[in-house]
Every structure is written in structure tokens, then in C-alpha cells.
Design an enzyme around this catalytic site. Structure first.
Site, PDB file in Angstrom:
ATOM      1  N   CYS A   1       0.892  -1.209  -0.031  1.00  0.00           N
ATOM      2  CA  CYS A   1       0.080   0.097  -0.053  1.00  0.00           C
ATOM      3  C   CYS A   1       0.983   1.157  -0.099  1.00  0.00           C
ATOM      4  O   CYS A   1       0.437   2.301  -0.525  1.00  0.00           O
ATOM      5  CB  CYS A   1      -0.908  -0.094   1.251  1.00  0.00           C
ATOM      6  SG  CYS A   1      -1.747  -1.477   1.334  1.00  0.00           S
TER       7      CYS A   1
ATOM      8  N   ASP B   1      -2.204  -4.104   7.709  1.00  0.00           N
ATOM      9  CA  ASP B   1      -3.487  -5.041   8.113  1.00  0.00           C
ATOM     10  C   ASP B   1      -3.474  -6.407   7.560  1.00  0.00           C
ATOM     11  O   ASP B   1      -3.741  -7.495   8.166  1.00  0.00           O
ATOM     12  CB  ASP B   1      -4.818  -4.370   7.930  1.00  0.00           C
ATOM     13  CG  ASP B   1      -4.777  -3.094   8.626  1.00  0.00           C
ATOM     14  OD1 ASP B   1      -4.275  -2.695   9.741  1.00  0.00           O
ATOM     15  OD2 ASP B   1      -5.904  -2.273   8.406  1.00  0.00           O
TER      16      ASP B   1
ATOM     17  N   CYS C   1      -2.188   2.826   3.237  1.00  0.00           N
ATOM     18  CA  CYS C   1      -2.950   1.738   4.054  1.00  0.00           C
ATOM     19  C   CYS C   1      -3.986   2.447   5.045  1.00  0.00           C
ATOM     20  O   CYS C   1      -3.947   3.538   5.064  1.00  0.00           O
ATOM     21  CB  CYS C   1      -2.016   0.855   4.920  1.00  0.00           C
ATOM     22  SG  CYS C   1      -2.776  -0.511   5.511  1.00  0.00           S
TER      23      CYS C   1
ATOM     24  N   SER D   1     -12.322  -5.962   8.637  1.00  0.00           N
ATOM     25  CA  SER D   1     -11.815  -5.329   7.410  1.00  0.00           C
ATOM     26  C   SER D   1     -12.848  -4.686   6.571  1.00  0.00           C
ATOM     27  O   SER D   1     -14.011  -5.348   6.274  1.00  0.00           O
ATOM     28  CB  SER D   1     -10.981  -6.447   6.872  1.00  0.00           C
ATOM     29  OG  SER D   1     -10.660  -6.126   5.338  1.00  0.00           O
TER      30      SER D   1
END
Length: 577
Positions: free
Chosen positions: A63, A95, A136, A487
């Protein structure tokens, strides 16, 4: 903190250098200037506004792997516009890598670290304005929280979306969620080791944030809708000419904001937050947006509550057929024009506040005035008269299990009502083991508790268990509820952010195996089907558990963090006397 405009003396324009002039001007500041000569300053640079470039570059995650290059583009844009840019870094975590492990407890904590570190550097070094570039998930709300606190001219730049991965001969467009779901399919003997390895090796082809309408793309879209990014910043591929140009324009835009006196708190108004909520609903965005927008509003001094998502959601439909619940990826939305044509549709229908200011110095309506519609035969964004869902997929639930509220992601594909038998686990790892070994069956409600902001601590995302449920073909037959969060890649019948959390004695702590649990999205209810008397008996018998961490960042976070219904912020109701 709020800033005050400096008065101009007509020569050096101290209004443009309200902070750097204090740090760098006059004989007594010679030591400060001496330090900056060593990092590339020339004498003429000390007369220019100092523009910070807050980079979240790191090799920790795809990311953010390219953001060092984007920071250089923003630096060049600020310098060409008459400023003197200074690049500095803050952290990022992944993550996707830490998901399902103890390390994931640091994820939400990183939002606060990012906000604190940007505030620290900009304020300490006397920067007059700044650009923040994030990839991210937590980079984005962390940057916006810092912008609201500092209230200095600033622009957020999204690092951009990743392109899909692919396997030769396989028509699927892969992403990180494909890998998590492949784990579930592997456990269910639907794919073998070699097939799993192929997905694992091909799903992430290069830099950029996760490719569906997961949390990163959701928050980037929300920030653009709010007016804190330049038009189209949220809908560009990470590796593209458009993204480089976006960074250059952002650097210049901060100088223009300095010239005009435009500040973040002029932009981050109540109506701007309503615009952000509207857009993320139409996109089918992540439940994390609820948590992050509440935190951003707190930093900006804007009153925003869970029930505002319900009020707006009653009149705003879901229009985007994007992953995880839909078919398409963000890169495909980029190819047809991004979110600008969608916002123009919403504005024309009276669903957005067009008078809200943006970092361009123009109103939202002015920015959208000449935006063309989507191509005629595109299938990603549905028209308003034929929505995917007539009301929001983000449903705020209340009941004896969540008196302070809970957040569900109900697209309608999984139904709107679920009643089942509780299977109770005191950690994500315990639940995942039982999902993968076949213990969890059709009709079960998986209860994962002690994963809230304080109890985790850190409110882990439950992508591993929800993906395992989907991978085992139980997505419509098993529900999952938690005081943790999800998520943006999660789909299925899931409820998170249950408040109060189990760790502080919330009703979730009182659930037992075999209890019946009802989730009713139509009635906005989540209930434990036991009597009030039985609930009282269990409450009297409940005993708190000791904290998992007693020192370090997780201990400090657990001590200061609020419940999820307040955005899980760490500076609310501080005892400062």
C-alpha cells in the site's frame, strides 16, 4: 488547535509564514537556520513558506511501497509554487500481513500514532502548511485528524489503488481477500496446496492499496467527498501518471490555501461530513468508515454520532457493484471516471451539499460543474432509480446486546434477519480454529469478544474468520458478531463495534454457548434471547478480566481509548486538572 492569520507588512507576507517566521527569522534564530543549511536550504529559502510533506512510505506493505516517489512529486509541486518543502515520515502498518495475529492489535493504535506524529513534526518545526500522503487504511484518518488539530493549510493525497492479480488461464481478478477466502476453501478441501500457493503468489502484483471498496478506498473516497483531497485523488491507480500529477497539484494547492487563508476547519464542517457519509453509502463502503469519521469529527469539533449514519442511510441508496459484496474492483471504477460522476449524480439529485468548500478554494458544486457522466454501458454504478439497495448497507443496531450501538454491514444479499445459536469465543484465534476445523455449522452465531478497543486492546479486524466462513461456503448460513471490527474486505452477515465492549462488562460478556441471538436489520435490533432477570443474574456473577498489557503503547492505548461509538479516540474526556 486553531490558527490565527498573521497581518501582512507588505514585504515578506508573514501571513504566508505565520509559523516558519517565528522559527527562522531574526539574528537570534541563526542556529535554526544553520541546521537547515545542512539539509539543502539556500538563503532565499528562508523567505518562503515551509511546506511539510508527510510521507507514510514504508516497505512494510505494498500500500505504501511507492509513496517515497509520490512525496518527491508533492515536494516539487510545492517548491514550484513558491514554497520550500520538507519531506518527513510517519509510520504505517500492514493490516493484510498482521491480520489474524497478535500484531493486528497495533492496527487501530497506528491511527493515533500517525495523527500524533504528524501534529508533532508540523508544530515542532514551524511548518506553515503540509501535504499528507497515505496508502494503508489508518494513514488516511490519522492524517485528517492531524489536519483538524493543526488547522493549517493542508491537502491529503491518496496513494492510489492496486491493480488486480491474475493467474494464467484463470478469469478471476484477484486481491488480498481472494487469498483469505482461499484459506477457507483449502480448509474445506475445495482447493489443494498447489492451488492455494498460486493464489498467494499472484494476488498482489505491485504497489497500491487493496483493490476493492475496502477501508482504504472507502476512506479515500470519503476524504475527497469531504473536500480535503483534490478532485479524483481517491480514484487513481497507484502507479500512474495521474497519481504523480495529483501529488504535484497538492503541493501547489497548499500554497494557494495559504494565499487565500483557507484552513481545514473551514472545509471539515458538519455538512462536509454528511457528504462523506452519503458517498460511502452509495459506494457500499467499509464499516470502518463509521469509526474513522466519528474520530475525524471529534478532532474537528463537529458533532457526529452513530444515529447520523442511520438518518442519512434512510434516504441514500447503495449504487456501486464493487467488491467485497459486488463484482468489480476500484481499478475498474477508475477506468470509467472514478467517483466524480457519481458525486455529480448525487448533487443533481439533491443528496449532497454543493456549497461546501474544498481544498481547491471552490465549492463542491463548482468542482463538479463540468464533470461528464459515466460511459453509457458501464455496469459498475447503478442509476438512482434502480439501486442495488434502496437504503444504506451500514446499519446501526441497538438492543440488549448493544445498548450503546453496533455496526452491521447488510447489503441484502445475505438477508436482513438472522436468528441462531451462540458459539462463544474469547479471542479471534479461538474462533478461527473452530471455523476451520468444522465445529461451526449452519445456523450458528459466532461470538468473538474481548476484542474491543480496551479489551483487545486495539479492536482487531475479523477478516480471517469471516473469510474462512465465506471460503467454507457458509456466508449466508452463519453470522458473526464481535466487539472488534471488520476489514473493509469482509462480507456476510456480520455485526461489529458492539458497545459497551465485553472487557468493560458490556452484555456481550454475558453470552453463553447455546444462547439464541437475533439480528434484525429491518428493526435495527441485536438481541440476546434471554429474560431480563437471567441477564441480571449473569451480570452479578460477572468478574472483570485483568488487562492483557500493562506497559507500552498497547497499555497506554487501552487506558485512554473510548468506546467504538465515540470513534475509539484517545483524547476525549482527558483529565487535565
Amino acid at each position: 488547535m486553531k490558527t490565527k492569520k498573521s497581518k501582512s507588512n507588505g514585504k515578506n507576507k508573514p501571513a504566508l509564514r505565520a509559523y516558519s517566521s517565528i522559527m527562522l527569522d531574526g539574528p537570534e534564530r541563526a542556529p535554526s537556520r544553520a541546521m537547515l543549511y545542512a539539509v539543502g536550504f539556500k538563503p532565499e529559502d528562508f523567505k518562503k513558506p515551509i511546506i511539510g510533506i508527510a510521507s507514510t512510505w514504508s516497505m512494510v506493505t505494498p500500500c505504501n511501497a511507492h509513496i517515497d516517489q509520490l512525496a518527491r512529486e508533492a515536494e516539487a509541486g510545492a517548491n514550484r509554487a513558491g514554497g520550500k518543502a520538507i519531506i518527513f515520515n510517519t509510520i504505517t502498518i500492514s493490516d493484510g500481513i498482521s491480520m489474524g495475529s497478535e500484531g493486528m492489535k497495533y492496527s487501530l493504535v497506528s491511527r493515533e500514532v500517525i495523527a500524533d506524529s504528524i501534529e508533532t513534526v508540523v508544530a515542532c518545526e514551524g511548518m506553515d502548511g503540509f501535504v499528507a500522503i497515505g496508502g494503508c487504511d489508518k494513514n488516511m484518518p490519522g492524517s485528517l485528524i492531524a489536519m483538524a488539530r493543526l488547522n493549517r493549510p493542508s491537502v491529503f493525497v491518496y496513494g492510489g489503488t492496486i491493480l488486480p492479480g491474475c493467474i494464467t488461464g484463470d478469469p478471476r481478478k484477484l486481491d488480498i481477500v481472494s487469498v483469505f477466502e482461499a484459506v477457507g476453501a483449502h480448509a474445506n478441501k475445495k482447493i489443494n496446496d498447489a492451488q492455494l500457493q498460486k493464489v498467494e503468489a499472484c494476488a498482489i502484483p505491485g504497489p497500491g492499496s487493496c483493490g476493492g471498496m475496502y477501508t482504504a478506498n472507502t476512506m479515500a473516497s470519503a476524504i475527497e467527498a469531504m473536500g480535503m483531497s483534490l478532485p479524483n485523488s481517491s480514484a487513481q491507480n497507484a502507479i500512474s501518471k495521474a497519481k504523480k500529477e495529483d501529488c504535484q497539484r497538492a503541493g501547489a494547492a497548499v500554497l494557494a490555501m495559504l494565499e487565500s487563508g483557507l484552513r481545514p476547519l473551514d472545509i471539515m464542517t458538519r455538512r462536509a461530513f454528511e457528504n462523506a457519509i452519503t458517498v460511502i453509502i452509495t459506494l457500499g463502503g467499509s464499516t470502518n468508515a463509521v469509526l474513522h469519521l466519528l474520530a475525524m469529527a471529534h478532532a474537528a469539533g463537529v458533532k457526529l454520532a452513530l444515529d447520523d449514519f442511520t438518518k442519512i442511510g434512510k434516504r441514500v441508496p447503495v449504487l456501486a457493484d464493487l467488491k467485497p459484496s459486488g463484482k468489480y474492483l476500484m481499478s475498474e471504477l477508475v477506468a470509467i471516471g472514478g467517483i466524480q460522476p457519481l458525486m455529480k449524480m448525487l448533487l443533481d439529485a439533491g443528496l449532497l451539499h454543493g456549497d461546501c468548500l474544498t481544498v481547491t478554494g471552490k465549492s463542491l458544486a463548482e468542482n463538479l460543474a463540468h464533470v461528464p457522466p459515466y460511459p453509457q454501458f458501464q455496469k459498475i454504478i447503478q442509476p438512482l432509480d434502480n439501486p442495488i439497495k434502496k437504503t444504506s448497507h451500514l446499519v446501526i443496531l441497538y438492543g440488549n446486546l448493544a445498548p450503546g450501538g453496533a455496526v452491521a454491514k447488510i447489503t441484502g444479499k445475505e438477508g436482513t434477519r438472522f436468528e441462531g445459536t451462540a458459539r462463544v469465543y474469547n479471542s479471534e484465534e479461538q474462533a478461527l480454529e473452530k471455523i476451520l476445523d468444522g465445529t461451526i455449522k449452519k445456523g450458528d452465531v459466532v461470538v468473538i469478544r474481548f476484542e474491543g478497543p480496551k479489551g483487545g486492546p486495539g479492536m482487531r479486524e475479523m477478516l480471517a474468520p469471516t473469510s474462512a466462513i465465506s471460503g467454507k461456503g457458509l456466508g449466508k448460513d452463519v453470522a458473526l458478531i464481535t466487539d472488534g471490527r471488520f476489514s473493509g474486505g469482509t462480507h456476510g452477515f456480520v455485526v461489529g463495534h458492539i458497545t459497551p465492549e465485553a472487557y468493560v462488562g458490556g452484555p456481550l460478556a454475558l453470552v453463553r454457548n447455546g444462547d439464541r441471538i437475533l439480528i434484525d436489520a429491518e428493526r435495527s435490533e441485536i438481541s440476546l434471547r434471554i429474560s431480563a432477570r437471567e441477564m441480571q443474574v449473569r451480570r452479578k456473577a460477572w468478574k472483570p478480566i485483568p488487562p492483557r498489557y500493562t506497559r507500552g503503547v498497547l497499555a497506554k492505548y487501552a487506558h485512554t481509548v473510548t468506546q467504538a461509538s465515540f470513534g475509539a479516540v484517545t483524547d476525549r474526556n482527558l483529565k487535565l486538572d
